[in-house]
Design a protein around this motif. Structure first.
Motif, short mmCIF file in Angstrom:
data_model
loop_
_atom_site.label_atom_id
_atom_site.label_comp_id
_atom_site.label_asym_id
_atom_site.label_seq_id
_atom_site.Cartn_x
_atom_site.Cartn_y
_atom_site.Cartn_z
N GLU A 39 0.81 -1.21 0.00
CA GLU A 39 0.00 0.00 0.00
C GLU A 39 0.85 1.26 0.00
OE1 GLU A 39 -3.33 0.20 2.68
OE2 GLU A 39 -3.42 -1.98 2.85
N GLN A 40 1.90 1.28 0.81
CA GLN A 40 2.72 2.49 0.89
C GLN A 40 3.41 2.77 -0.44
OE1 GLN A 40 2.82 4.64 3.62
NE2 GLN A 40 3.65 5.90 1.97
N GLY A 41 3.90 1.72 -1.08
CA GLY A 41 4.54 1.90 -2.37
C GLY A 41 3.59 2.47 -3.41
N LEU A 42 2.35 1.98 -3.38
CA LEU A 42 1.35 2.49 -4.32
C LEU A 42 1.01 3.94 -4.00
CD1 LEU A 42 -0.67 2.13 -6.63
CD2 LEU A 42 -2.27 1.15 -4.97
N ALA A 43 0.83 4.26 -2.71
CA ALA A 43 0.51 5.63 -2.32
C ALA A 43 1.63 6.58 -2.73
CB ALA A 43 0.29 5.69 -0.81
#
Length: 532
Positions: free
Chosen positions: A501-505
């Motif tokens: 999720e953090q990478g996508l955000a």
């Protein structure tokens, strides 16, 4: 003027400033005619995707998109895009070259019967000639825009495109319905006002024609007066802003069981511009249907004892003035339904991995309300259709009539081309991207800073799920892994691969530039099995 100049002048007069296509010998005169009047030409990497770009232009602007191909294989490659516009009810003028009329009856090289080819998938298929040029363009324009909107196809013989036009007058027909006449079909004495007043749990199901007819305000006003739950078709998303307290959800997308249960619980369905071409599940509702549209209910996908045909916005406004105020569905009823719907939407989610629903949720976090999103065909489209909060019409694009894979990227490119200052996100699967990924090079050359989010699960998930349901092994549904970063870089785009999720955000937070960003989101598809 020659015939091509008449065609170009007509398009410019109609406010159409760009054409999409792949030219050939019979296109040379038309390209020059367009250049001289300021109609830009965008060279797609194949006719099929250029046609999808033209369709997206029609979706975004409400004017016919124009697609150009050459003869033979150019025309046959264009057929899918024309069929897509036909079942997606989108105005389009498709133009294909042809050999000269002297050879046409006897010559065979690259010759196909274009009239027979396009007639089943267009509202009108014809040829242009020097003595019909102005008339043909006028009729093509009017036919494409008439309810239900759709594509027309014009063949341009090689010996006519540069010939002097004897019919060269440019007269634009009216294309925006402003009439207030209403035609009512039903038993003698049937009364739509009484029909609505009798209902305790009404649902307003609105579709493509309501969006095209700018009926959002009237839909919301009637819903507020009678307490109607608001249900959108996928292609009508944003007709009513989806933060409205009576908005219940989208039919036949993710969590469709919950949505169908809601519709089946109604004692009246007001079908406002709803087109059965969008239905994935058969109509299975016992409540009576009040059909309100620009065309009669000739499809009979649902039975309707009463039909009101005319301007949708005018009909709805007139009804809102006459019906009595009622509680119907309360805002609390809709809130309870929405909570259950979103719980079902997140069903099957596993912590610590990137789930399909996470991608939509994260993309929504900081997206401006005027963001334009496009969705391809596949499991992720069902998630976008239900989970993406759409605030404005013509800002969530998908193909849901023909439902052609490969739609999302060309559509997003056109959105960014037309609205360079708006945030544009393309959602696609690895299978859909594989069909059209060469268009990324065009996106880069045009300086289109869109973000392409790829759901990477290495399969044609919708088909694989059906194989799993029958306990069959995955056969013919595997998409080989592609290095998204290298692929993007080879197309002069930026690329990044994310697995959490953090990478996508972080990737989605990348500042807008003039270079497309391709984000490969490595998802675990197990959630699809739970949901679908």
């Amino acid at each position: 003027m020659n015939v091509s100049e008449v065609m170009a002048q007509y398009l410019r007069a109609a406010g159409i400033d760009v054409m999409f296509g792949y030219p050939g010998d019979p296109s040379v005169e038309l390209l020059e005619g367009c250049r001289n009047v300021g109609v830009d030409f965008i060279l797609g990497r194949r006719e099929g995707t250029a046609g999808l770009m033209a369709q997206a232009y029609g979706m975004l602007t409400g004017k016919p998109g124009v697609a150009l191909s050459t003869l033979g294989p150019g025309a046959t490659n264009l057929v899918n895009a024309v069929a897509n516009a036909y079942l997606d009810r989108t105005p389009m003028i498709a133009i294909s070259g042809q050999i000269d009329t002297k050879r046409l009856p006897t010559f065979t090289h690259q010759v196909v019967d274009q009239h027979s080819l396009f007639t089943p998938v267009s509202k009108w298929a014809t040829s242009i000639a020097p003595h019909t040029a102005g008339h043909i363009m006028r009729k093509a324009h009017r036919t494409a825009m008439a309810p239900r909107q759709g594509p027309v196809h014009i063949t341009t013989p090689a010996d006519y495109v540069g010939a002097e036009a004897t019919d060269d007058e440019i007269h634009l027909p009216p294309t925006n319905g402003v009439g207030h006449g209403i035609v009512v079909y039903g038993e003698e004495g049937a009364d739509p006002v009484a029909m609505i007043n009798k209902a305790n749990r009404p649902v307003i199901l609105y579709g493509i024609s309501a969006m095209q007819g700018h009926a959002g305000a009237e839909i919301a006003a009637l819903a507020e007066r009678i307490g109607a739950a608001l249900v959108s078709s996928p292609m009508a998303k944003g007709t009513v802003g989806e933060t409205h307290p009576l908005f219940a959800g989208v039919l036949d997308m993710a969590c469709n069981a919950q949505m169908w249960d809601l519709v089946r619980s109604a004692d009246l369905v007001i079908a406002a511009g709803f087109d059965g071409v969008e239905l994935i599940k058969p109509w299975d509702v016992s409540a009576p249907v009040l059909h309100i549209d620009t065309v009669p209910n000739t499809d009979q996908i649902y039975a309707s004892p009463l039909e009101m045909v005319g301007s949708i916005s005018h009909i709805l406004a007139a009804l809102a003035d006459e019906v009595k105020s009622a509680e119907g569905f309360t805002e609390n009823d809709i809130r309870t339904h929405r909570d259950a719907l979103m719980a079902a939407y997140e069903a099957g989610r596993v912590s610590g991995i990137l789930n399909p629903s996470d991608v939509i949720r994260i993309a929504k976090v900081d997206a401006p309300t005027d963001t334009i999103v496009t969705a391809d065909v596949g499991s992720h489209k069902l998630l976008v259709g239900q989970g993406w909060t759409t605030h404005n019409p013509r800002s969530c694009l998908n193909s849901n009539g023909l439902s052609s894979m490969g739609f999302s990227l060309p559509a997003a490119m056109v959105a960014k081309y037309l609205y360079p200052d708006r945030n544009v996100i393309c959602f696609t699967g690895d299978g859909g991207l594989a069909m059209v990924q060469s268009e990324l090079r065009l996106a880069a050359s045009l300086g289109l800073g869109l973000k392409v989010v790829v759901f990477c699960d290495n399969s044609l998930n919708r088909i694989e799920l059906k194989q799993m349901a029958r306990q069959y092994p995955s056969t013919g549904t595997v998409i080989e892994d592609t290095d998204i970063v290298k692929m993007a870089e080879s197309m002069s785009c930026n690329g990044v691969m994310v697995e959490n999720e953090q990478g996508l955000a972080d990737a989605l937070a990348t500042p807008m530039t003039n270079t497309p960003l391709v984000i490969g989101a490595r998802i675990d598809p197990k959630q699809y099995w739970t949901q679908f």
